[in-house]
Scaffold this motif. Structure first.
Motif, PDB file in Angstrom:
ATOM      1  N   ILE A   6       0.832  -1.204   0.000  1.00 32.30           N
ATOM      2  CA  ILE A   6       0.000   0.000   0.000  1.00 32.30           C
ATOM      3  C   ILE A   6       0.868   1.256   0.000  1.00 32.30           C
ATOM      4  O   ILE A   6       0.582   2.222  -0.724  1.00 32.30           O
ATOM      5  N   LYS A   7       1.943   1.247   0.771  1.00 31.67           N
ATOM      6  CA  LYS A   7       2.843   2.406   0.782  1.00 31.67           C
ATOM      7  C   LYS A   7       3.419   2.651  -0.607  1.00 31.67           C
ATOM      8  O   LYS A   7       3.466   3.795  -1.083  1.00 31.67           O
ATOM      9  N   ASP A   8       3.831   1.599  -1.285  1.00 26.58           N
ATOM     10  CA  ASP A   8       4.365   1.756  -2.640  1.00 26.58           C
ATOM     11  C   ASP A   8       3.305   2.326  -3.577  1.00 26.58           C
ATOM     12  O   ASP A   8       3.606   3.177  -4.430  1.00 26.58           O
ATOM     13  N   ALA A   9       2.070   1.861  -3.432  1.00 27.15           N
ATOM     14  CA  ALA A   9       1.000   2.324  -4.315  1.00 27.15           C
ATOM     15  C   ALA A   9       0.717   3.808  -4.128  1.00 27.15           C
ATOM     16  O   ALA A   9       0.600   4.560  -5.111  1.00 27.15           O
ATOM     17  N   ILE A  10       0.618   4.274  -2.885  1.00 24.38           N
ATOM     18  CA  ILE A  10       0.291   5.692  -2.701  1.00 24.38           C
ATOM     19  C   ILE A  10       1.496   6.584  -3.000  1.00 24.38           C
ATOM     20  O   ILE A  10       1.328   7.719  -3.473  1.00 24.38           O
ATOM     21  N   ASP A  11       2.716   6.092  -2.769  1.00 21.34           N
ATOM     22  CA  ASP A  11       3.893   6.858  -3.183  1.00 21.34           C
ATOM     23  C   ASP A  11       3.902   7.044  -4.695  1.00 21.34           C
ATOM     24  O   ASP A  11       4.238   8.123  -5.206  1.00 21.34           O
ATOM     25  N   ARG A  12       3.527   6.006  -5.419  1.00 24.29           N
ATOM     26  CA  ARG A  12       3.486   6.100  -6.886  1.00 24.29           C
ATOM     27  C   ARG A  12       2.427   7.102  -7.328  1.00 24.29           C
ATOM     28  O   ARG A  12       2.654   7.904  -8.239  1.00 24.29           O
ATOM     29  N   MET A  13       1.248   7.082  -6.685  1.00 25.28           N
ATOM     30  CA  MET A  13       0.190   8.023  -7.055  1.00 25.28           C
ATOM     31  C   MET A  13       0.645   9.462  -6.888  1.00 25.28           C
ATOM     32  O   MET A  13       0.371  10.327  -7.732  1.00 25.28           O
ATOM     33  N   VAL A  14       1.341   9.732  -5.780  1.00 25.67           N
ATOM     34  CA  VAL A  14       1.831  11.090  -5.537  1.00 25.67           C
ATOM     35  C   VAL A  14       2.926  11.444  -6.533  1.00 25.67           C
ATOM     36  O   VAL A  14       2.949  12.546  -7.102  1.00 25.67           O
TER      37      VAL A  14
END
Length: 360
Positions: A6-14
């Protein structure tokens, strides 16, 4: 590991610029398993998002309102089939005497709209809004049809809570739900002025503003254009300070913790009994929304199904800007996403993260 995915996913979105600031929280069987943040809470200053940064999350707050009602029902303070007018006599005007708390929770009451003259300033005036709503006429016989009660939902149930307890719903939320769960400074109706500097600042884009303009036309039958939530609305100090429990201000971990405490015990706190959980999370009404034309299935104060298609018994509420929170009785999972890129045209952050949670 779920946390890292999940951390990787939201870092990518930002990093890709599709989101500005995001929080995600996941509980399983009453225990926190994910607490992830990314991006900035205030694009103007670069202030980072932390787990304790509250976000205006629009109609995700309706699930919080429902939870307050259920906690009071659990304690015998009110009952779902009590006529609203029994607690609030003025509400009986124009043939509304038989309408119940259950009808209000399930969006079948028949008061989905506000007159075209209502302003945001009016919305912030609790007594004025309640007097106005009490004087409205029903659109249909309560319990026979459904339409999303965008704004009236909050004031009707909030006044039910006030009449039943003698306290505003913001105080009841703090004392009976948020406080016992240790999140009294992260889950709000009516944010004190001194606390508003902690909040994330919502932002939008020209494309989103164009889409919101279209939504104003779509919602024209039920609310004045300026009452359609948008980024500037969710940043207004008067809106944030007022009790408007059709929306709410929250951190992801606070609202996920609340939903977790509906499913299980969380640090010694369980908000409702297993029997009541079954009652409030099952289908209360299924029909076609009279305003928007979409199929709708409502539990008692929560949407069923659309938040997590892979989890058909999941119940919760999305917010127009892209936030959401839900609980899944089958997996014992409670999940929330809050964000400050206010975008009602896409729910990709919620959809992607919900899929990761469902997988893992």
């Amino acid at each position: 590991m779920l946390q890292q995915r999940i951390k990787d996913a939201i870092d990518r979105m930002v990093a890709q610029g599709t989101e500005t600031g995001v929080q995600v929280s996941v509980y399983r069987h009453g225990e926190p398993v994910v607490e992830a943040v990314a991006g900035v809470a205030d694009p103007a200053t670069g202030r980072p998002v932390t787990p304790g940064t509250p976000f205006y999350a629009a109609s995700t707050g309706k699930g919080v309102t429902a939870t307050v009602v259920h906690v009071l029902a659990e304690r015998g303070v009110l009952a779902y089939d009590t006529p609203i007018a029994e607690l609030w006599p003025e509400f009986a005007a124009h043939g509304k005497g038989a309408a119940t708390v259950r009808h209000a929770l399930s969006h079948t009451l028949g008061l989905p709209g506000l007159p075209p003259h209502v302003t945001v300033e009016d919305l912030c005036d609790w007594d004025g809004m309640c007097a106005l709503i009490a004087g409205l006429e029903l659109w249909w016989e309560p319990g026979t049809k459904t339409a999303y009660h965008s704004h009236t939902y909050g004031h009707i149930l909030g006044e039910v809570v006030r009449r039943a307890t003698g306290r505003p719903i913001s105080q009841v939320l703090r004392e009976e739900v948020a406080g016992p769960l240790g999140v009294a400074d992260e889950l709000y109706f009516g944010v004190p002025a001194a606390e508003q500097g902690r909040l994330a600042r919502l932002e939008s884009t020209p494309e989103v503003e164009e889409a919101v303009a279209g939504m104003r036309a779509m919602f024209g039958a039920v609310m004045p254009p300026e009452l359609v939530p948008h980024a500037a609305y969710g940043n207004r100090a008067d809106v944030l300070a007022a009790d408007i429990p059709a929306g709410g201000v929250m951190t992801a971990r606070a609202v996920a913790r609340m939903y977790a405490a509906l499913l299980d015990e969380v640090d010694g706190v369980r908000l409702v009994s297993p029997d009541r959980l079954r009652e409030i999370s099952g289908p209360a009404f299924t029909g076609t929304d009279e305003i928007m034309g979409n199929p709708a299935t409502w539990a008692l104060g929560y949407a069923l199904g659309p938040l997590a298609p892979a989890r058909p018994r999941a119940f919760g509420m999305p917010g127009m800007g892209g936030s959401a929170a839900y609980a899944d009785p089958d997996s014992g999972t409670a999940f929330a996403v809050t964000k400050n890129r206010f975008d009602p045209t896409r729910a990709s952050a919620v959809d992607e993260i919900a899929a990761i949670v469902a997988e893992g």
